[in-house]
Design a protein around this motif. Structure first.
Motif, PDB file in Angstrom:
ATOM      1  N   ARG A 144       0.836  -1.194   0.000  1.00 33.51           N
ATOM      2  CA  ARG A 144       0.000   0.000   0.000  1.00 33.51           C
ATOM      3  C   ARG A 144       0.872   1.246   0.000  1.00 33.51           C
ATOM      4  NH1 ARG A 144      -2.767  -3.638   3.337  1.00 33.51           N
ATOM      5  NH2 ARG A 144      -4.962  -3.972   2.746  1.00 33.51           N
ATOM      6  N   TRP A 145       0.391   2.282  -0.671  1.00 30.22           N
ATOM      7  CA  TRP A 145       1.041   3.591  -0.628  1.00 30.22           C
ATOM      8  C   TRP A 145       0.025   4.657  -0.983  1.00 30.22           C
ATOM      9  CZ3 TRP A 145       1.645   0.234  -4.698  1.00 30.22           C
ATOM     10  CH2 TRP A 145       1.346   0.705  -5.975  1.00 30.22           C
ATOM     11  N   THR A 146       0.385   5.898  -0.686  1.00 32.24           N
ATOM     12  CA  THR A 146      -0.487   7.038  -0.995  1.00 32.24           C
ATOM     13  C   THR A 146       0.315   8.107  -1.727  1.00 32.24           C
ATOM     14  OG1 THR A 146      -1.873   6.633   0.940  1.00 32.24           O
ATOM     15  CG2 THR A 146      -1.990   8.822  -0.050  1.00 32.24           C
ATOM     16  N   PHE A 147      -0.123   8.440  -2.919  1.00 24.98           N
ATOM     17  CA  PHE A 147       0.512   9.517  -3.678  1.00 24.98           C
ATOM     18  C   PHE A 147       0.116  10.862  -3.079  1.00 24.98           C
ATOM     19  CE2 PHE A 147       0.473   6.490  -7.435  1.00 24.98           C
ATOM     20  CZ  PHE A 147       1.858   6.347  -7.481  1.00 24.98           C
ATOM     21  N   THR A 148       1.066  11.774  -3.023  1.00 20.98           N
ATOM     22  CA  THR A 148       0.797  13.122  -2.500  1.00 20.98           C
ATOM     23  C   THR A 148       0.943  14.202  -3.553  1.00 20.98           C
ATOM     24  OG1 THR A 148       3.107  13.344  -1.801  1.00 20.98           O
ATOM     25  CG2 THR A 148       1.538  12.448  -0.180  1.00 20.98           C
ATOM     26  N   GLY A 149       1.280  13.770  -4.802  1.00 21.80           N
ATOM     27  CA  GLY A 149       1.478  14.759  -5.859  1.00 21.80           C
ATOM     28  C   GLY A 149       0.442  14.690  -6.959  1.00 21.80           C
ATOM     29  N   GLY A 150      -0.684  14.033  -6.680  1.00 16.67           N
ATOM     30  CA  GLY A 150      -1.731  13.934  -7.692  1.00 16.67           C
ATOM     31  C   GLY A 150      -1.459  12.906  -8.770  1.00 16.67           C
ATOM     32  N   GLY A 164      -7.044   1.584  -6.771  1.00 16.19           N
ATOM     33  CA  GLY A 164      -6.770   2.867  -6.163  1.00 16.19           C
ATOM     34  C   GLY A 164      -8.024   3.670  -5.929  1.00 16.19           C
ATOM     35  N   SER A 165      -7.961   4.527  -4.927  1.00 19.34           N
ATOM     36  CA  SER A 165      -9.039   5.455  -4.627  1.00 19.34           C
ATOM     37  C   SER A 165      -8.408   6.758  -4.187  1.00 19.34           C
ATOM     38  CB  SER A 165      -9.949   4.892  -3.527  1.00 19.34           C
ATOM     39  OG  SER A 165     -10.967   5.822  -3.187  1.00 19.34           O
ATOM     40  N   GLY A 166      -8.638   7.820  -4.990  1.00 22.54           N
ATOM     41  CA  GLY A 166      -7.918   9.049  -4.710  1.00 22.54           C
ATOM     42  C   GLY A 166      -6.444   8.818  -4.928  1.00 22.54           C
ATOM     43  N   GLY A 167      -5.633   9.153  -3.966  1.00 22.13           N
ATOM     44  CA  GLY A 167      -4.200   8.908  -4.088  1.00 22.13           C
ATOM     45  C   GLY A 167      -3.756   7.625  -3.431  1.00 22.13           C
ATOM     46  N   ALA A 168      -4.667   6.904  -2.777  1.00 20.11           N
ATOM     47  CA  ALA A 168      -4.313   5.679  -2.051  1.00 20.11           C
ATOM     48  C   ALA A 168      -4.395   4.471  -2.974  1.00 20.11           C
ATOM     49  CB  ALA A 168      -5.238   5.497  -0.861  1.00 20.11           C
ATOM     50  N   TYR A 169      -3.314   3.691  -3.024  1.00 16.10           N
ATOM     51  CA  TYR A 169      -3.265   2.512  -3.901  1.00 16.10           C
ATOM     52  C   TYR A 169      -2.924   1.262  -3.100  1.00 16.10           C
ATOM     53  CZ  TYR A 169      -3.776   5.179  -8.178  1.00 16.10           C
ATOM     54  OH  TYR A 169      -4.284   5.959  -9.192  1.00 16.10           O
ATOM     55  N   THR A 170      -3.530   0.160  -3.532  1.00 16.77           N
ATOM     56  CA  THR A 170      -3.258  -1.158  -2.953  1.00 16.77           C
ATOM     57  C   THR A 170      -2.910  -2.114  -4.084  1.00 16.77           C
ATOM     58  OG1 THR A 170      -4.819  -0.789  -1.142  1.00 16.77           O
ATOM     59  CG2 THR A 170      -4.211  -3.073  -1.623  1.00 16.77           C
ATOM     60  N   ALA A 171      -1.827  -2.852  -3.935  1.00 18.25           N
ATOM     61  CA  ALA A 171      -1.415  -3.839  -4.941  1.00 18.25           C
ATOM     62  C   ALA A 171      -1.219  -5.174  -4.253  1.00 18.25           C
ATOM     63  CB  ALA A 171      -0.132  -3.408  -5.627  1.00 18.25           C
ATOM     64  N   GLY A 190       3.335  18.583 -12.204  1.00 19.89           N
ATOM     65  CA  GLY A 190       3.999  19.486 -11.264  1.00 19.89           C
ATOM     66  C   GLY A 190       5.142  18.819 -10.551  1.00 19.89           C
ATOM     67  N   THR A 191       4.839  17.923  -9.626  1.00 17.45           N
ATOM     68  CA  THR A 191       5.882  17.201  -8.893  1.00 17.45           C
ATOM     69  C   THR A 191       5.547  15.718  -8.886  1.00 17.45           C
ATOM     70  OG1 THR A 191       4.750  17.494  -6.772  1.00 17.45           O
ATOM     71  CG2 THR A 191       6.348  19.194  -7.395  1.00 17.45           C
ATOM     72  N   ASN A 192       6.559  14.915  -8.606  1.00 14.49           N
ATOM     73  CA  ASN A 192       6.378  13.463  -8.595  1.00 14.49           C
ATOM     74  C   ASN A 192       7.110  12.867  -7.393  1.00 14.49           C
ATOM     75  OD1 ASN A 192       5.663  10.874  -9.381  1.00 14.49           O
ATOM     76  ND2 ASN A 192       7.307  10.689 -10.897  1.00 14.49           N
ATOM     77  N   PRO A 193       6.682  13.221  -6.174  1.00 20.63           N
ATOM     78  CA  PRO A 193       7.381  12.707  -4.989  1.00 20.63           C
ATOM     79  C   PRO A 193       7.225  11.197  -4.845  1.00 20.63           C
ATOM     80  CG  PRO A 193       5.338  13.809  -4.367  1.00 20.63           C
ATOM     81  CD  PRO A 193       5.540  14.085  -5.827  1.00 20.63           C
ATOM     82  N   VAL A 194       8.228  10.578  -4.255  1.00 16.81           N
ATOM     83  CA  VAL A 194       8.227   9.134  -4.055  1.00 16.81           C
ATOM     84  C   VAL A 194       7.511   8.819  -2.736  1.00 16.81           C
ATOM     85  CG1 VAL A 194       9.681   7.127  -3.613  1.00 16.81           C
ATOM     86  CG2 VAL A 194      10.334   8.798  -5.354  1.00 16.81           C
ATOM     87  N   PRO A 195       6.465   7.997  -2.790  1.00 13.72           N
ATOM     88  CA  PRO A 195       5.730   7.680  -1.560  1.00 13.72           C
ATOM     89  C   PRO A 195       6.398   6.561  -0.760  1.00 13.72           C
ATOM     90  CG  PRO A 195       4.710   6.565  -3.395  1.00 13.72           C
ATOM     91  CD  PRO A 195       5.848   7.371  -3.973  1.00 13.72           C
ATOM     92  N   ALA A 196       6.067   6.471   0.530  1.00 11.63           N
ATOM     93  CA  ALA A 196       6.468   5.329   1.343  1.00 11.63           C
ATOM     94  C   ALA A 196       5.524   4.172   1.053  1.00 11.63           C
ATOM     95  CB  ALA A 196       6.422   5.704   2.818  1.00 11.63           C
ATOM     96  N   VAL A 197       6.073   2.954   1.012  1.00 14.84           N
ATOM     97  CA  VAL A 197       5.278   1.771   0.702  1.00 14.84           C
ATOM     98  C   VAL A 197       5.350   0.794   1.860  1.00 14.84           C
ATOM     99  CG1 VAL A 197       4.905  -0.079  -0.960  1.00 14.84           C
ATOM    100  CG2 VAL A 197       5.867   2.085  -1.735  1.00 14.84           C
ATOM    101  N   THR A 198       4.200   0.258   2.237  1.00 16.30           N
ATOM    102  CA  THR A 198       4.168  -0.774   3.278  1.00 16.30           C
ATOM    103  C   THR A 198       3.847  -2.121   2.642  1.00 16.30           C
ATOM    104  OG1 THR A 198       1.798  -0.465   3.726  1.00 16.30           O
ATOM    105  CG2 THR A 198       3.363   0.885   4.966  1.00 16.30           C
ATOM    106  N   CYS A 199       4.231  -3.195   3.316  1.00 15.76           N
ATOM    107  CA  CYS A 199       3.974  -4.540   2.816  1.00 15.76           C
ATOM    108  C   CYS A 199       3.444  -5.416   3.946  1.00 15.76           C
ATOM    109  CB  CYS A 199       5.261  -5.146   2.250  1.00 15.76           C
ATOM    110  SG  CYS A 199       5.026  -6.775   1.486  1.00 15.76           S
ATOM    111  N   THR A 200       2.399  -6.154   3.654  1.00  9.17           N
ATOM    112  CA  THR A 200       1.813  -7.102   4.606  1.00  9.17           C
ATOM    113  C   THR A 200       1.811  -8.478   3.987  1.00  9.17           C
ATOM    114  OG1 THR A 200       0.369  -5.363   5.472  1.00  9.17           O
ATOM    115  CG2 THR A 200      -0.202  -7.646   6.008  1.00  9.17           C
TER     116      THR A 200
END
Length: 448
Positions: free
Chosen positions: A385-391, A404-411, A436-446
């Protein structure tokens, strides 16, 4: 049915390197050039084609295809054109627009005349000489574009009849183009519907190469049913490499009406030997070979199994394509992005970690990759899972079930990559847009 020869049956047709001795020119600053069997761009940087064929002449409205194949990682597109003899003529203005689309998307254009296909066997097919007439008639669209365009004189210029004059006709066509001011690298296709089962191109390639006053010709073999074993593929391509002659696989598929090509060997051998290739084809196939479409109805979000193999598979476009350095003005320096969340030295027992990498980025889009690593115990499945903050918005993914929903993605893993041994890794990828920008999100793994 197209005739075939086995490698064993052709053993006595061995090429001698001495036969292929020739003097190579210095790199031409004006455009592409050939030296020691390799293709170089105008910066003197070796260029290896990794791309697809696009049937522009039959689908002229599909101009978005250039951007779409670029977004999927291609560095070259081979564009189908027509002289007006067999299909509606592509005008100089249309060709200029095609070139502009290639340049806007930082692609190298291989332009080919399709009306020559199967001459001597196919009704309505034209000669190479007639194809040259067309190229000279649109020279105004080509001249000055030598950095970005390769001229493929005629597609599959002979069928299985009358091909004995291939070498003479190809040499004369090249000389006419040079005399007419065409300074581009020239590509010539093999006879026998492009597959050269008679070895006519293979055994006469040096003569044709030396007929070019610029020594700036590349040979193109099409690999379908004739090339259904690894031995046939490696023998044919290997002879050109040994002779120091430039060869590309201008067309190939994973299946065909005349047999089952060994696409894995085509891709692996080409990668190991820096041989260019262009898969057939992006979309729009008919006549019983619709299975060769890479994208369904020209939609880049609906890749077929063949499209997935070409773009995302082992030794495919994403893994091997490098953009021509003429688009950056200098030799590109490969970089390895640093993951935001690198896996620890000893992953936690029974769990998993994930790291996110931007593999490639262009204006408005990028290719991302997430690597999943099991901990000190085996796992049977994983969810990241991760959440994009740059759209950012994902448009396509592979090797994972992504939502995905909004900026939140699950793979989540798919059937074939969920089970990982202790410390083992797998990865999945995606194409996304950014603005505009393309920041790298933090990713978690379960793990599961």
């Amino acid at each position: 049915m197209r005739k075939r020869l086995t490698v064993a049956g052709a053993a006595l047709l061995t090429l001698l390197a001495a036969v292929f001795a020739f003097v190579q020119p210095a790199h031409a600053a004006a455009g592409f050039s050939v030296a020691n069997g390799r293709l170089y761009d105008a910066n003197g940087t070796e260029f290896v084609m990794r791309g697809v064929n696009h049937a522009h002449t039959w689908y002229p409205q599909q101009t978005s295809s250039f951007a779409n194949v670029k977004a999927l990682g291609a560095n070259t597109v081979r564009v189908v054109l027509a002289t007006g003899d067999r299909w509606a003529k592509n005008s100089a203005a249309d060709v200029s627009n095609v070139i502009s689309l290639c340049k806007a998307n930082r692609l190298i254009c291989v332009l080919e005349v399709h009306d020559t296909t199967g001459y001597g066997e196919q009704s309505g097919a034209i000669t190479l000489d007639r194809a040259v007439d067309y190229w000279l008639s649109i020279a105004g669209a080509l001249n000055g574009q030598e950095k970005y365009v390769i001229v493929n004189i005629g597609n599959e210029p002979y069928g299985n009849q009358g091909y004995a004059t291939w070498a003479t006709d190809s040499a004369n066509a090249i000389k006419r183009l040079r005399a007419g001011g065409i300074a581009h690298t020239i590509m010539v296709d093999a006879p026998n519907w492009g597959q050269d089962w008679s070895f006519t191109m293979r055994d006469n390639a040096a003569t044709v190469f030396n007929a070019d006053p610029a020594r700036n010709t590349v040979f193109s073999i099409h690999m379908y049913g004739v090339f259904d074993t690894a031995a046939e593929i490696t023998d044919y391509l290997g002879r050109f490499r040994s002779a120091g002659l430039p060869i590309v696989v201008g067309e190939f598929g994973f299946n065909h009406s005349d047999g089952n090509p060994d696409e894995d060997t085509i891709l692996s051998y080409s990668q190991a030997n820096r041989i260019g290739w262009l898969g057939w084809s992006w979309s729009g196939n008919g006549g019983g070979v619709e299975y060769l479409d890479m994208a369904t109805s020209f939609d880049p979000t609906r890749l077929t199994s063949w499209g997935q193999r070409i773009f995302n598979g082992t030794n495919g476009i994403r893994a091997t394509a490098r953009e021509a350095s003429v688009y950056s003005g200098s030799t590109p320096t490969p970089t390895t992005p640093t993951p935001t969340t690198p896996p620890p030295t000893t992953p936690p027992a029974g769990g998993c970690t994930a790291s996110y990498t931007i593999v490639n980025q262009w204006q408005g889009g990028f290719q991302g990759e997430v690597k999943v690593t099991a901990g000190s115990a085996a796992i049977t499945g994983w969810t990241t899972r991760w959440t994009f903050t740059g759209g950012q918005t994902v448009s396509q993914s592979w090797n994972a079930a992504l939502s995905g929903s909004g900026g939140a993605y699950t793979a989540r893993n798919v059937d074939y990559n969920g089970r990982l041994g202790a410390g083992a890794s797998t990865s999945f990828g995606f194409i996304a847009s950014w603005n505009g920008t393309n920041p790298v999100p933090a990713v978690t793994c379960t793990a599961s």
